[in-house]
Design a protein around this motif. Structure first.
Motif, PDB file in Angstrom:
ATOM      1  N   ASN A 104       0.834  -1.208   0.000  1.00 40.58           N
ATOM      2  CA  ASN A 104       0.000   0.000   0.000  1.00 40.58           C
ATOM      3  C   ASN A 104       0.869   1.259   0.000  1.00 40.58           C
ATOM      4  O   ASN A 104       0.678   2.181   0.802  1.00 40.58           O
ATOM      5  CB  ASN A 104      -0.947  -0.011   1.206  1.00 40.58           C
ATOM      6  N   ILE A 105       1.834   1.282  -0.934  1.00 38.51           N
ATOM      7  CA  ILE A 105       2.783   2.397  -0.998  1.00 38.51           C
ATOM      8  C   ILE A 105       2.647   3.119  -2.334  1.00 38.51           C
ATOM      9  O   ILE A 105       1.981   2.649  -3.255  1.00 38.51           O
ATOM     10  CB  ILE A 105       4.235   1.901  -0.814  1.00 38.51           C
ATOM     11  N   SER A 106       3.330   4.259  -2.450  1.00 39.77           N
ATOM     12  CA  SER A 106       3.264   5.052  -3.668  1.00 39.77           C
ATOM     13  C   SER A 106       4.167   4.443  -4.739  1.00 39.77           C
ATOM     14  O   SER A 106       5.076   3.659  -4.428  1.00 39.77           O
ATOM     15  CB  SER A 106       3.712   6.490  -3.391  1.00 39.77           C
ATOM     16  N   PRO A 107       3.962   4.827  -6.011  1.00 40.78           N
ATOM     17  CA  PRO A 107       4.831   4.329  -7.083  1.00 40.78           C
ATOM     18  C   PRO A 107       6.296   4.680  -6.841  1.00 40.78           C
ATOM     19  O   PRO A 107       7.182   3.855  -7.083  1.00 40.78           O
ATOM     20  CB  PRO A 107       4.292   5.017  -8.337  1.00 40.78           C
ATOM     21  N   ALA A 108       6.554   5.906  -6.363  1.00 37.87           N
ATOM     22  CA  ALA A 108       7.935   6.337  -6.123  1.00 37.87           C
ATOM     23  C   ALA A 108       8.605   5.467  -5.073  1.00 37.87           C
ATOM     24  O   ALA A 108       9.785   5.092  -5.204  1.00 37.87           O
ATOM     25  CB  ALA A 108       7.959   7.802  -5.695  1.00 37.87           C
ATOM     26  N   GLU A 109       7.856   5.110  -4.030  1.00 40.05           N
ATOM     27  CA  GLU A 109       8.411   4.269  -2.969  1.00 40.05           C
ATOM     28  C   GLU A 109       8.670   2.855  -3.478  1.00 40.05           C
ATOM     29  O   GLU A 109       9.676   2.230  -3.116  1.00 40.05           O
ATOM     30  CB  GLU A 109       7.447   4.229  -1.778  1.00 40.05           C
ATOM     31  N   ALA A 110       7.765   2.360  -4.323  1.00 40.79           N
ATOM     32  CA  ALA A 110       7.954   1.017  -4.882  1.00 40.79           C
ATOM     33  C   ALA A 110       9.206   0.973  -5.758  1.00 40.79           C
ATOM     34  O   ALA A 110       9.997   0.027  -5.692  1.00 40.79           O
ATOM     35  CB  ALA A 110       6.731   0.620  -5.698  1.00 40.79           C
ATOM     36  N   VAL A 111       9.400   2.009  -6.572  1.00 47.90           N
ATOM     37  CA  VAL A 111      10.590   2.079  -7.423  1.00 47.90           C
ATOM     38  C   VAL A 111      11.846   2.189  -6.565  1.00 47.90           C
ATOM     39  O   VAL A 111      12.882   1.578  -6.859  1.00 47.90           O
ATOM     40  CB  VAL A 111      10.488   3.271  -8.400  1.00 47.90           C
ATOM     41  N   ARG A 112      11.753   2.983  -5.477  1.00 50.90           N
ATOM     42  CA  ARG A 112      12.899   3.138  -4.582  1.00 50.90           C
ATOM     43  C   ARG A 112      13.298   1.795  -3.973  1.00 50.90           C
ATOM     44  O   ARG A 112      14.490   1.466  -3.877  1.00 50.90           O
ATOM     45  CB  ARG A 112      12.565   4.135  -3.476  1.00 50.90           C
ATOM     46  N   GLN A 113      12.314   0.995  -3.544  1.00 52.81           N
ATOM     47  CA  GLN A 113      12.604  -0.326  -2.978  1.00 52.81           C
ATOM     48  C   GLN A 113      13.363  -1.195  -3.977  1.00 52.81           C
ATOM     49  O   GLN A 113      14.347  -1.862  -3.617  1.00 52.81           O
ATOM     50  CB  GLN A 113      11.302  -1.023  -2.578  1.00 52.81           C
ATOM     51  N   LEU A 114      12.900  -1.185  -5.219  1.00 55.51           N
ATOM     52  CA  LEU A 114      13.529  -2.014  -6.245  1.00 55.51           C
ATOM     53  C   LEU A 114      14.950  -1.544  -6.541  1.00 55.51           C
ATOM     54  O   LEU A 114      15.851  -2.353  -6.786  1.00 55.51           O
ATOM     55  CB  LEU A 114      12.691  -1.999  -7.527  1.00 55.51           C
ATOM     56  N   ARG A 115      15.168  -0.235  -6.512  1.00 57.34           N
ATOM     57  CA  ARG A 115      16.513   0.293  -6.752  1.00 57.34           C
ATOM     58  C   ARG A 115      17.452  -0.104  -5.624  1.00 57.34           C
ATOM     59  O   ARG A 115      18.621  -0.422  -5.850  1.00 57.34           O
ATOM     60  CB  ARG A 115      16.465   1.806  -6.887  1.00 57.34           C
ATOM     61  N   VAL A 116      16.951  -0.075  -4.399  1.00 54.29           N
ATOM     62  CA  VAL A 116      17.777  -0.460  -3.243  1.00 54.29           C
ATOM     63  C   VAL A 116      18.176  -1.930  -3.332  1.00 54.29           C
ATOM     64  O   VAL A 116      19.312  -2.311  -3.005  1.00 54.29           O
ATOM     65  CB  VAL A 116      17.013  -0.174  -1.928  1.00 54.29           C
ATOM     66  N   GLU A 117      17.235  -2.750  -3.761  1.00 50.94           N
ATOM     67  CA  GLU A 117      17.514  -4.192  -3.858  1.00 50.94           C
ATOM     68  C   GLU A 117      18.517  -4.506  -4.966  1.00 50.94           C
ATOM     69  O   GLU A 117      19.156  -5.558  -4.957  1.00 50.94           O
ATOM     70  CB  GLU A 117      16.211  -4.960  -4.091  1.00 50.94           C
ATOM     71  N   GLY A 118      18.638  -3.600  -5.965  1.00 49.85           N
ATOM     72  CA  GLY A 118      19.641  -3.780  -7.005  1.00 49.85           C
ATOM     73  C   GLY A 118      19.120  -4.494  -8.242  1.00 49.85           C
ATOM     74  O   GLY A 118      18.067  -5.141  -8.232  1.00 49.85           O
ATOM     75  N   GLY A 119      19.902  -4.373  -9.303  1.00 56.58           N
ATOM     76  CA  GLY A 119      19.512  -4.928 -10.589  1.00 56.58           C
ATOM     77  C   GLY A 119      19.416  -6.436 -10.603  1.00 56.58           C
ATOM     78  O   GLY A 119      18.655  -7.013 -11.378  1.00 56.58           O
ATOM     79  N   MET A 120      20.174  -7.108  -9.737  1.00 56.55           N
ATOM     80  CA  MET A 120      20.154  -8.562  -9.719  1.00 56.55           C
ATOM     81  C   MET A 120      18.787  -9.092  -9.297  1.00 56.55           C
ATOM     82  O   MET A 120      18.414 -10.206  -9.655  1.00 56.55           O
ATOM     83  CB  MET A 120      21.238  -9.103  -8.780  1.00 56.55           C
ATOM     84  N   HIS A 121      18.074  -8.284  -8.492  1.00 53.28           N
ATOM     85  CA  HIS A 121      16.761  -8.722  -8.022  1.00 53.28           C
ATOM     86  C   HIS A 121      15.626  -8.227  -8.905  1.00 53.28           C
ATOM     87  O   HIS A 121      14.474  -8.610  -8.702  1.00 53.28           O
ATOM     88  CB  HIS A 121      16.524  -8.239  -6.587  1.00 53.28           C
ATOM     89  N   LEU A 122      15.938  -7.343  -9.879  1.00 58.34           N
ATOM     90  CA  LEU A 122      14.870  -6.755 -10.688  1.00 58.34           C
ATOM     91  C   LEU A 122      14.117  -7.819 -11.473  1.00 58.34           C
ATOM     92  O   LEU A 122      12.890  -7.785 -11.563  1.00 58.34           O
ATOM     93  CB  LEU A 122      15.448  -5.717 -11.657  1.00 58.34           C
ATOM     94  N   TYR A 123      14.853  -8.772 -12.033  1.00 58.58           N
ATOM     95  CA  TYR A 123      14.201  -9.838 -12.796  1.00 58.58           C
ATOM     96  C   TYR A 123      14.122 -11.132 -11.993  1.00 58.58           C
ATOM     97  O   TYR A 123      13.878 -12.193 -12.561  1.00 58.58           O
ATOM     98  CB  TYR A 123      14.930 -10.069 -14.123  1.00 58.58           C
TER      99      TYR A 123
END
Length: 677
Positions: A104-123
């Protein structure tokens, strides 16, 4: 022209000699008896010619062919391939939306989480949705067409209800792949990153909770899949049919319209069922423990978040679905098109066919006819090719005719349809200058020559023409054995000895007639051309051939404006209606048949005489076309004259209406054929 004794010495009611002046009839000068020639079309096939009053479209019909099973497997493959393309492109967007749904978060926060986790976790977790989407989309498209066909074959449901049931059953079938979607949910949530190494590990790990665990949230999946499929398949082709011709004709325009049609429907459906997906996600985030009811979880989330909260992230979902389903739809159409033509080529290598480069009139057709039941229909998907955007000619009508016959269960695609091969230079050269044929096949005709035909040359166009010519030749050979057969194409009567004209490149009627007479000096062919335009090319080709009688009934003031002289031309005034038109046929056709006494009839059943035709000047109705075709076929059959039919001209922006209008000749032929049996 030199005339053998007894060949063309025709008398009353009109002078039918070769040099007789062209007859122009005004509709006010003729009348019909009170009784009709035949019972109405609707009495035999129902109200199928009422356009949009009847549910279902020809373009959305079950995709049947002589190899129905192969065709259905093509739908499975095309659906899976389209999903592969779409999921690879849209996976990051889907993962962002997933985080919003869960936390239940904003799009910006969701993108921030994914960036923190790094590219290896993106896919991370791509394999599960990839397998799931490929499987479910393959099942969705393939099973929809398969279920729809089976329901139409084995029930009395109308095509519309059969397709509706097919869409629902396809949605249920998709649910069998639910374990992959279940694992996808687990793999995308960060709290399971350490618990499950990858998709196979997750699938293996939850086995300890039993088979039912894999299907947690099944009710939500069915609630989403079944009505979603009904909306998608019920609207997909109708949206495309409603678009202007310039948006749907040609490769580029067709791809654009396919993209936006699929994108619109995908975005609409995913938005409508977004709260269902939110509830499904929460149901599937639980591993082990009690199974909660969909209604209870939905109510809890609604009370906790409110209606607006249930749609949190919907704009990303809308964007993702718009892009994803646009890609799926355009990829599906292109893959299906490529597979269709590839399979047609493969099947042409493996099935019994006629070697048209050397086909003699005496060729034994018993092997190819052995499995044919009912009226033989000559058809191939290769009758269709792509045209530039905005082209006036409805190229898809050849497929539409076949599909409308299958959809209405008028023909059985497995037992009635035979595919032709392409006509060789030698075969086409029977009626045309060989150098012209070679230049056309090779794409060496000039721009002026192409302008006269109305088509810009392409490999696809040349191939289509060769198949169409081969189809008419094959039809005549089969009719010699069976008495009657019909092609779903043909009627290119404007093509002359060394030129093309008016959408006609090779004169298939003339080639077929020449093939019939070439080995028999006494064999006679009657060409009955009822297209609204004079068969000028046919008349010119046979102007010095006494064994072929050319009869053309056409609108006198219509194209071509410089007419050739047929053996009998009946030029009609504008505005002629059913009864007056049929009176003309009644007064001439029996006389020609009885006095010329042909061994074969080639019938061009053009529908551009229809009152709604874009290029016609006459006023026949659907029922008038039915009565016309029944009359011609009855007159030929009762004299024992083998007959082949081609569809001729017809021009209407509404593909469904035009396809069904062209199919009247096949429906009439089937009626006559059943009476012959």
């Amino acid at each position: 022209m030199d005339t053998p004794t007894g060949t063309r010495r025709l008398s009353s009611p009109f002078d039918l000699r070769p040099n007789a002046p062209r007859l122009v009839l005004k509709f006010s000068e003729v009348s019909l008896p009170a009784h009709s020639l035949d019972t109405p079309l609707e009495d035999h096939f129902g109200p199928i010619m009422k356009g949009h009053e009847v549910g279902g479209t020809a373009v959305d019909a079950v995709r049947a062919s002589p190899q129905t099973g192969v065709d259905e497997w093509r739908e499975y493959v095309a659906g899976g391939g389209a999903a592969l393309v779409a999921i690879t492109i849209t996976f990051p967007i889907n993962k962002t939306m997933f985080r919003q749904q869960v936390h239940n978060i904003s799009p910006a926060e969701a993108v921030r989480q994914l960036r923190v986790e790094g590219g290896m976790h993106l896919y991370r977790g791509l394999l599960s949705p990839l397998l799931m989407k490929i499987s479910t989309q393959s099942i969705m498209f393939g099973s929809y067409f398969q279920y729809s066909r089976l329901i139409q074959e084995h029930t009395h449901l109308t095509p519309t209800y059969a397709k509706l049931m097919g869409a629902v059953l396809a949605g249920v079938s998709e649910a069998c792949m639910m374990p992959l979607e279940r694992v996808q949910v687990l793999m995308q949530d960060s709290k399971f990153h350490t618990q499950f190494r990858n998709t196979p590990h997750a699938l293996y790990s939850i086995r300890v909770y039993g088979l039912r665990e894999y299907y947690r949230g099944l009710s939500a999946i069915l609630l989403r899949n079944c009505p979603g499929n009904v909306i998608f398949f019920g609207s997909r082709e109708r949206i495309k049919a409603a678009l202007p011709d310039t948006w749907t004709t040609g490769t580029y325009a067709s791809n654009i319209s396919d993209f936006f049609g699929g994108a619109f429907l995908g975005a609409l459906i995913s938005t409508m069922f977004y709260p269902v997906n939110v509830t499904k996600t929460h149901l599937q985030l639980q591993v082990g423990g009690p199974f909660l009811q969909f209604r209870a979880v939905f109510k809890m989330l609604l009370e906790e978040r409110g209606l607006r909260g249930m749609f949190r992230g919907v704009h990303i979902n809308y964007t993702r679905s718009f892009l994803s389903w646009g890609i799926i739809n355009v990829s599906y159409e292109n893959l299906s098109h490529l597979l269709r033509h590839a399979l047609a080529e493969i099947m042409s290598w493996t099935r019994l066919t006629i070697p048209f480069s050397t086909a003699p009139a005496s060729l034994d057709l018993s092997p190819i006819l052995q499995g044919i039941r009912g009226l033989p229909i000559i058809h191939t998907e290769s009758y269709v090719c792509r045209l530039p955007p905005g082209h006036r000619f409805q190229m898809r009508k050849f497929r539409g005719v076949f599909q409308s016959l299958v959809q209405d269960r008028v023909i059985d695609a497995k037992t009635q349809v035979i595919e032709p091969l392409r006509a060789s230079v030698e075969l086409a050269g029977l009626a045309h200058d060989t150098q012209y044929v070679e230049r056309f096949y090779a794409g060496e005709t000039s721009r002026e020559e192409q302008r006269r035909t109305g088509f810009e040359w392409s490999h696809g166009l040349a191939s289509r023409v060769r198949y169409e010519t081969g189809g008419t030749v094959l039809s005549t050979r089969i009719s010699l054995e069976r008495g009657l057969s019909c092609s779903t194409g043909g009627g290119t009567h404007h093509a002359g000895p060394d030129y093309g004209s008016g959408y006609c490149l090779i004169n298939d009627i003339a080639v077929a007639a020449m093939n019939l007479i070439r080995n028999d000096p006494n064999f006679k062919v009657l060409i009955i051309d009822l297209d609204v335009h004079q068969g000028d090319g046919t008349a010119l080709i046979f102007e010095n051939e006494p064994r072929v009688f050319t009869l053309s009934v056409h609108a006198e003031k219509n194209f071509p404006f410089r007419k050739q002289k047929s053996d009998l031309d009946l030029g009609l005034e504008d505005g002629l209606q059913d009864n007056e038109y049929l009176q003309v046929l009644q007064e001439h056709i029996p006389v020609v048949l009885d006095q010329f006494r042909p061994d074969f009839v080639l019938y061009d059943a053009g529908v551009d005489v229809h009152e709604a035709d874009a290029l016609g000047r006459l006023k026949l109705s659907d029922n008038g076309l039915w009565r016309r075709d029944m009359f011609i076929l009855k007159e030929c059959m009762k004299r024992g004259v083998p007959t082949s039919t081609v569809i001729g001209g017809g021009y209407d922006k509404d593909l469904e209406v035009l396809s069904r209008r062209h199919s009247i000749i096949h429906r009439a032929a089937i009626k006559i054929h059943s009476q012959m049996q």
